[in-house]
Motif scaffolding. Structure first.
Motif, PDB file in Angstrom:
ATOM      1  N   GLN A 167       0.469   4.079   1.081  1.00  0.00           N
ATOM      2  CA  GLN A 167       0.324   4.910   2.280  1.00  0.00           C
ATOM      3  C   GLN A 167       0.909   4.236   3.518  1.00  0.00           C
ATOM      4  O   GLN A 167       1.734   4.809   4.198  1.00  0.00           O
ATOM      5  CB  GLN A 167      -1.159   5.226   2.500  1.00  0.00           C
ATOM      6  N   CYS A 168       0.484   3.000   3.810  1.00  0.00           N
ATOM      7  CA  CYS A 168       0.896   2.348   5.065  1.00  0.00           C
ATOM      8  C   CYS A 168       1.875   1.187   4.855  1.00  0.00           C
ATOM      9  O   CYS A 168       2.359   0.619   5.821  1.00  0.00           O
ATOM     10  CB  CYS A 168      -0.327   1.856   5.827  1.00  0.00           C
TER      11      CYS A 168
ATOM     12  N   LEU B  87      -6.246   9.438   2.575  1.00  0.00           N
ATOM     13  CA  LEU B  87      -5.055  10.084   3.127  1.00  0.00           C
ATOM     14  C   LEU B  87      -4.093  10.489   2.015  1.00  0.00           C
ATOM     15  O   LEU B  87      -3.525  11.588   2.031  1.00  0.00           O
ATOM     16  CB  LEU B  87      -4.343   9.167   4.122  1.00  0.00           C
ATOM     17  N   ASP B  88      -3.928   9.614   1.030  1.00  0.00           N
ATOM     18  CA  ASP B  88      -3.049   9.915  -0.094  1.00  0.00           C
ATOM     19  C   ASP B  88      -3.609  11.077  -0.920  1.00  0.00           C
ATOM     20  O   ASP B  88      -2.870  11.989  -1.295  1.00  0.00           O
ATOM     21  CB  ASP B  88      -2.875   8.670  -0.970  1.00  0.00           C
TER      22      ASP B  88
ATOM     23  N   CYS C 226      -6.698   4.806   3.562  1.00  0.00           N
ATOM     24  CA  CYS C 226      -5.374   5.067   2.976  1.00  0.00           C
ATOM     25  C   CYS C 226      -5.511   5.817   1.655  1.00  0.00           C
ATOM     26  O   CYS C 226      -4.714   6.720   1.364  1.00  0.00           O
ATOM     27  CB  CYS C 226      -4.598   3.761   2.789  1.00  0.00           C
ATOM     28  N   ARG C 227      -6.507   5.469   0.872  1.00  0.00           N
ATOM     29  CA  ARG C 227      -6.723   6.168  -0.399  1.00  0.00           C
ATOM     30  C   ARG C 227      -7.014   7.647  -0.150  1.00  0.00           C
ATOM     31  O   ARG C 227      -6.461   8.519  -0.813  1.00  0.00           O
ATOM     32  CB  ARG C 227      -7.855   5.520  -1.179  1.00  0.00           C
TER      33      ARG C 227
ATOM     34  N   PHE D  28      -4.223   0.779  -2.878  1.00  0.00           N
ATOM     35  CA  PHE D  28      -4.303   1.024  -1.439  1.00  0.00           C
ATOM     36  C   PHE D  28      -4.988  -0.151  -0.743  1.00  0.00           C
ATOM     37  O   PHE D  28      -5.737  -0.891  -1.353  1.00  0.00           O
ATOM     38  CB  PHE D  28      -5.057   2.329  -1.155  1.00  0.00           C
TER      39      PHE D  28
ATOM     40  N   CYS E 180       0.868  -1.180   0.000  1.00  0.00           N
ATOM     41  CA  CYS E 180       0.000   0.000   0.000  1.00  0.00           C
ATOM     42  C   CYS E 180       0.907   1.233   0.000  1.00  0.00           C
ATOM     43  O   CYS E 180       1.823   1.330   0.811  1.00  0.00           O
ATOM     44  CB  CYS E 180      -0.893  -0.010   1.236  1.00  0.00           C
TER      45      CYS E 180
ATOM     46  N   HIS F  86       2.578  15.880  -1.453  1.00  0.00           N
ATOM     47  CA  HIS F  86       3.127  15.075  -2.543  1.00  0.00           C
ATOM     48  C   HIS F  86       3.286  15.990  -3.749  1.00  0.00           C
ATOM     49  O   HIS F  86       2.397  16.777  -4.046  1.00  0.00           O
ATOM     50  CB  HIS F  86       2.176  13.947  -2.951  1.00  0.00           C
TER      51      HIS F  86
END
Length: 76
Positions: free
Chosen positions: A16-17, A40-41, A37-38, A32, A14, A50
């Motif tokens: 993110q994590c 957060l990205d 997580c999606r 993700f 993933c 980013h």
């Protein structure tokens, strides 16, 4: 690659994590691991944490100055 390997879905980390995620149609959030997580990205892209490396873009003041200079130079 053996036939058994091709039956097993690809696993990716993933973004993110870093949790291992199966890359399959069963995972609607791929790459993700989850909706969290999606999101957060996406938030990191929205607040510009980013970035894609490259030349900085011109802002409106730069464009106005460039156009004024072009007008003074006769457009050449």
């Amino acid at each position: 690659m053996t036939p058994a390997d091709s039956d097993r879905p690809l696993e990716v980390a993933c973004p993110q994590c870093r949790k291992k995620v199966r890359w399959s149609e069963d995972n609607p959030y791929r790459p993700f691991c989850s909706k969290r997580c999606r999101l957060l990205d996406l938030g990191a892209w929205a607040d510009e944490s980013h970035r894609i490396a490259g030349e900085p873009s011109m802002d409106e003041a730069d464009i106005d100055a460039w156009l004024a200079q072009a007008d003074r130079d006769g457009g050449s």
